[in-house]
Design an enzyme around this catalytic site. Sequence first.
Site, PDB file in Angstrom:
ATOM      1  N   HIS A  68      -0.305  15.905   1.809  1.00 50.43           N
ATOM      2  CA  HIS A  68      -1.450  15.584   2.658  1.00 50.43           C
ATOM      3  C   HIS A  68      -2.444  16.744   2.675  1.00 50.43           C
ATOM      4  CE1 HIS A  68       1.714  12.851   4.513  1.00 50.43           C
ATOM      5  NE2 HIS A  68       0.806  12.037   4.004  1.00 50.43           N
ATOM      6  N   HIS A 104      -2.459   5.829  -1.666  1.00 45.54           N
ATOM      7  CA  HIS A 104      -1.955   7.021  -0.974  1.00 45.54           C
ATOM      8  C   HIS A 104      -0.523   7.327  -1.419  1.00 45.54           C
ATOM      9  CE1 HIS A 104      -1.637   9.619   2.771  1.00 45.54           C
ATOM     10  NE2 HIS A 104      -0.347   9.433   2.482  1.00 45.54           N
ATOM     11  N   GLU A 105       0.330   6.309  -1.436  1.00 44.32           N
ATOM     12  CA  GLU A 105       1.725   6.544  -1.805  1.00 44.32           C
ATOM     13  C   GLU A 105       1.869   6.925  -3.274  1.00 44.32           C
ATOM     14  OE1 GLU A 105       3.824   7.033   0.367  1.00 44.32           O
ATOM     15  OE2 GLU A 105       2.795   6.147   2.072  1.00 44.32           O
ATOM     16  N   HIS A 111       1.211  10.572  -3.665  1.00 44.89           N
ATOM     17  CA  HIS A 111       2.425  11.357  -3.404  1.00 44.89           C
ATOM     18  C   HIS A 111       3.313  11.364  -4.643  1.00 44.89           C
ATOM     19  CE1 HIS A 111       1.780  12.315   0.720  1.00 44.89           C
ATOM     20  NE2 HIS A 111       1.953  11.100   1.208  1.00 44.89           N
TER      21      HIS A 111
END
Length: 282
Positions: free
Chosen positions: A185, A175-176, A179
Amino acid sequence: MEQIILLCLISTCISTIHAQKLLFSPKWGPIGYKEHDADDMTAMDEIIKANEFQASRLIDGSTTLREGDIAVSSGRRSKVCFARSCLWSKSVDGHVYVAYSLSPKYSEMETKMIKKGMDGVEKGTCVRFVPRTHQRDYVEIQPKTGCWSYLGSRGGRQTVSLQSPDCLRVGVISHEFMHALGFVHEQSRLDRDNYVTIMWPNIWRDRLRNFEKFKTDSLDLPYDYGSIMHFGMFAYSQDGSPTIIPKNNQNSKDIKLGQASSLSRIDKMKINKLYKCGTTDE
């Protein structure tokens, strides 16, 4: 006299235990914390849990967290990147190589977990994470407080924080890095109200801004309920009630929001489309 002292000690212990139960129960716990079954936890649920327990929205004097885990700076390098901006360079061989350095504070097992999270982003995409040698632009992975990343390539060194042990879960790591590749999101999409309903009264007032919409590039891909970048159904709930629910349709009850450990098929399509590279082997 000794009996009175003993009774006082027992009373103090009971009061302390009771206070601890109140402090860490879902009702009295940190904002956004809700105890889920392990099977229901999404990557973002883990991030919220780690960041609300451990991290502050103010990382340092000039950097704050947006949407719970996106680092935003004020000052010289304050630009916020959305899709099609601040991309990492693509090599002539068609791959996007993201150089990284890893803090020596991580154990061997923790290092393996981080690389497993990287593998989850690499599989089926043209992205490749490589140990830094001479590259000017690179990600510095540090066990700072909380789980967070800057958005897209900022130029030079940029931090991805993966606190140990709270953030060292495969889905959180992937997830990071999403980014860091430039993705926000999923429920931040401008068209999200066509697909989900935000239950504003159920959200803790201090976290309402985490549910804002932005003019991001959806890359002409479908809304992805199962994206690893999607908030879970109970994200930032103040009373355990849902904060995001799918729009009413025949299958809405079967829709699970977010992912726990792996990128969805559409997540991988997003990476390849954003970076204009062909689908690699699965």
